[in-house]
Scaffold this motif. Sequence first.
Motif, short mmCIF file in Angstrom:
data_model
loop_
_atom_site.label_atom_id
_atom_site.label_comp_id
_atom_site.label_asym_id
_atom_site.label_seq_id
_atom_site.Cartn_x
_atom_site.Cartn_y
_atom_site.Cartn_z
N LEU A 230 0.84 -1.21 0.00
CA LEU A 230 0.00 0.00 0.00
C LEU A 230 0.87 1.26 0.00
O LEU A 230 0.62 2.21 -0.73
CB LEU A 230 -0.92 0.00 1.21
N THR A 231 1.93 1.23 0.81
CA THR A 231 2.78 2.42 0.91
C THR A 231 3.56 2.63 -0.38
O THR A 231 3.61 3.75 -0.91
CB THR A 231 3.76 2.26 2.09
N PHE A 232 4.15 1.56 -0.90
CA PHE A 232 5.02 1.69 -2.06
C PHE A 232 4.23 2.08 -3.31
O PHE A 232 4.51 3.09 -3.96
CB PHE A 232 5.74 0.36 -2.29
N LEU A 233 3.18 1.31 -3.61
CA LEU A 233 2.38 1.65 -4.80
C LEU A 233 1.65 2.96 -4.59
O LEU A 233 1.53 3.78 -5.51
CB LEU A 233 1.39 0.52 -5.10
N GLY A 234 1.18 3.18 -3.36
CA GLY A 234 0.48 4.43 -3.05
C GLY A 234 1.37 5.63 -3.26
O GLY A 234 0.96 6.65 -3.82
N ALA A 235 2.65 5.50 -2.83
CA ALA A 235 3.57 6.63 -3.00
C ALA A 235 3.73 6.96 -4.48
O ALA A 235 3.76 8.14 -4.87
CB ALA A 235 4.93 6.30 -2.38
N TYR A 236 3.80 5.91 -5.31
CA TYR A 236 3.90 6.18 -6.75
C TYR A 236 2.62 6.79 -7.29
O TYR A 236 2.65 7.67 -8.15
CB TYR A 236 4.26 4.90 -7.50
N ALA A 237 1.47 6.32 -6.78
CA ALA A 237 0.20 6.88 -7.26
C ALA A 237 0.10 8.35 -6.89
O ALA A 237 -0.56 9.14 -7.56
CB ALA A 237 -0.96 6.10 -6.66
N VAL A 238 0.78 8.73 -5.81
CA VAL A 238 0.75 10.15 -5.42
C VAL A 238 1.74 10.96 -6.24
O VAL A 238 1.40 11.99 -6.81
CB VAL A 238 1.08 10.29 -3.91
N TYR A 239 2.98 10.46 -6.34
CA TYR A 239 4.03 11.35 -6.84
C TYR A 239 4.29 11.27 -8.34
O TYR A 239 4.77 12.24 -8.92
CB TYR A 239 5.32 11.15 -6.03
N LEU A 240 4.00 10.14 -8.99
CA LEU A 240 4.19 10.15 -10.45
C LEU A 240 3.30 11.17 -11.13
O LEU A 240 3.77 12.00 -11.90
CB LEU A 240 3.97 8.75 -11.03
N PRO A 241 1.97 11.17 -10.86
CA PRO A 241 1.14 12.21 -11.49
C PRO A 241 1.52 13.61 -11.05
O PRO A 241 1.33 14.57 -11.81
CB PRO A 241 -0.28 11.87 -11.02
N MET A 242 2.10 13.71 -9.86
CA MET A 242 2.49 15.05 -9.40
C MET A 242 3.61 15.62 -10.26
O MET A 242 3.65 16.82 -10.55
CB MET A 242 2.89 15.01 -7.94
N HIS A 243 4.57 14.76 -10.69
CA HIS A 243 5.58 15.23 -11.65
C HIS A 243 4.89 15.77 -12.89
O HIS A 243 5.27 16.81 -13.44
CB HIS A 243 6.50 14.07 -12.07
N TYR A 244 3.88 15.02 -13.32
CA TYR A 244 3.22 15.39 -14.59
C TYR A 244 2.51 16.73 -14.46
O TYR A 244 2.67 17.61 -15.32
CB TYR A 244 2.26 14.27 -14.98
N ILE A 245 1.74 16.91 -13.39
CA ILE A 245 1.04 18.21 -13.29
C ILE A 245 2.04 19.34 -13.09
O ILE A 245 1.79 20.48 -13.47
CB ILE A 245 -0.06 18.23 -12.21
N GLY A 246 3.20 19.00 -12.53
CA GLY A 246 4.25 20.01 -12.42
C GLY A 246 4.74 20.43 -13.79
O GLY A 246 4.91 21.61 -14.08
#
Lengths: 227, 587
Positions: free
Chosen positions: B446-462
């Motif tokens: 949950l933590t590992f995949l969740g962290a990616y679900a949070v931060y990968l799209p965040m790079h994109y919106i950045g």
Amino acid sequence: MKFFKTLGTKPWLHDGDVGAVAVDYSGPHIDAASRIALRFILVVVSVIFFLFIITFLARSQYPDFEALSGAPWQPFTDPSRLWINTALLALASAAMQLGVSGARQGKLNMTVTGISSAVCFTVLFIVAQLDLWMHLQSMGFYINSNPANSYFYMLTAIHGLHIMGGLIVLTNVVFRVWYDNSPESLGAPLQLCTTYWHFLLGVWLVLFALLTSRPETINALAAMCGF
Amino acid sequence: MQNVAIADQTVELHDPQTFITKYVWSQDHKVIAIQYSLTAIFVGLVALVLSGLMRLQLGFPDTFDFITPSSYLQFVTMHGMIMVVYLLTALLLGGFGNYMIPLMIGARDMVFPFMNMLSFWVYLLSVIVLMASFFVPGGPTGAGWTLYPPQAILEGTPGSDWGIILMLVSLAIFIVAFTMGGLNYVTTVIQARTHGMTMMRMPLTIWGIFTATILGLLAFPALLVSAIMMLFDKILGTSFFMPALVSLGENLDYSGGSPVLFQHLFWFFGHPEVYIVALPAFGMVSDVLATHARKNIFGYRMMVWAIVGIGGLSFVVWAHHMYVSGMHPAFGFFFATTTLIIAVPTAIKVYNWVLTLYRGNIQLTVPMLFAIGFIFTFTHGGLTGLFLGNVTIDLPLSDTYFVVAHFHMVMGVSPVMVLFAAVYHWYPLFTGRMFNEKLGKAHFWLTFLGAYAVYLPMHYIGLLGVPRRYFAMGTTDFIPESAFTLNASITVSALIVGLSQLIFLYNLFWSLRYGKPAGHNPWGATSLEWQTPDVPPHHGNWGKELPVVYRWAYDYGVPGVEQDFIPQNHPVTDAEHTAGEPEGSKA
């Protein structure tokens, strides 16, 4: 270059005798540990004052900065009051040294004289610094009227706080020896306190030189630092 | 010094008798470590809740009335400062540093136990002062975790009356606490190692903590200096950092100060701070990887050199945080170059971790999963750092979510992954019981995949240009509708990750009581902390005799030996001596 030699060793090799130990660890090492800790404290305090001084030099290059020395109406064009304070701190340092010599030679009277006069001179130094603050205030050199004034008050305050910290530690050392009734164990911690006193005297001399510098000197120093 | 418990034990150790001396005013490094950790985890949870509130606002704007623009900024500030300083620094050094140093180097305690105890109580005071700012008029400061003047202390910024003062005072107190702890850590490592524990036989955990502590001792003064000067500006009206200003139509009394001066001081602390957090994490993950891959760490010497090299370089890269503040182009060039150079030792470490795994006998235990997860998150965070280290790329990205995603990946998620790996790895040592494996694995995924679900799209919106620090986007033409949808999805993921930490907490407390007894050394580790006579170790750690160290900490898979590991305190046999060095252990 012991450091590089250490970093160059290959810990996976079993050279030397089987079961050889690399560090011979024996005897009480607490004095050595305290010495190491003191060295780190001195480094940390040096970094603090170094950074203050760097910001001082950077800030001195802004047009509103008026050095406290140079023109006749500036307070430290004649720094005689500061010399008196310096003499007090130097005497305190010398008295500490006397105390250490006494402790080393087992002369209790000399130790007590040394420590008590060191405490007296140190307290006098702090009082004299406070009096200097009053004096500056009465002359209209307030803390926020010029950055040079701000630095003077701030640096002397920080230096004073470090001295007071030293006094607390010294009190602790003396009382502990008193309660344990073991004057022979005073030598090592007193030596550390004395080193700290000498160090703060050194810091004060640097601050003294900096704060009483004329604008040209400050500008030259700032230029050397690239400001 | 009083109460000395140094390795040679010329002084009798007195076991604490009463509850108060055993658990409250304790001078035992293990109890202090747990006190530090629990306090840090408590404030960390506060900061986690704050991040949840921020995400609610960003994902679903105009939904929550109780989140105002001011309180949003306060959440951002407190979240950042708590996570970086009061959670990560305190947990990694005050918590793990305290627990691990004496055990791993074979000492009975820290060299100055009284100062160690004082360090915790002063840290607790700093936390109380910080938490108090939630309850003063105006609330905590909303200046952003970097506290840039002039806005940090001017009216209009939330918490500019009391919040900022409490924040600066709390930081100053924290630095005092850290310095007391730090002096102990370095002195203990230098002075209290047991027989045979040379510097180069120390596990990498200790190298990481040791170097990070030295960085802290040299870098925290910069924060102290800037906090003192800003307090003077705020309270006494000096103008160290404050330029001449017109605020709300009024001329203020400030004149001529330099806000950029503050930024230099702050980042002279702030960048080494990244490594104060990262180096202990690097060290701990190395030990977890080697133990659970049953293989000696690849390139031990290179790993040590990299830690020391990163430590040194971390002091000459600070201005890469300030490209947008404006600086001489030669300066920008210099700092971009040093930033790229620091990637070299960092990359060496990553390669060595991967090569440690290569052909290892990998045990996919929970700590190992987190350690491998760390290699992923850290590589991703590090690579975006290479982009941002270049001035021309940083300028357009600096104020976007790209930077938020980058630094959360590299110094948020990554150290936290290591912390979880470390807690799971050493839990049997701390408590004498095993944690629940299934819950641990659920927590990991949950933590590992969740962290990616949070931060990968965040790079994109950045990359799309969504600006950071904004309470709400409003109507902005260049931001497509999809960015809003992504924001909502990030929020949902973040809340899931946040809630999944409850599994971890539940596991910690459940296993304390119901976990299987772990016995001695359940992972088959070589380092000294697992070789104590009692598990968990008692006061004084080693019973009557200090251990003697005969070898480095990475003798895994040694040929011709009964078990697949040899603890550090086992003498070298004749067979080993003649066999020469183990295969593949060259640095």
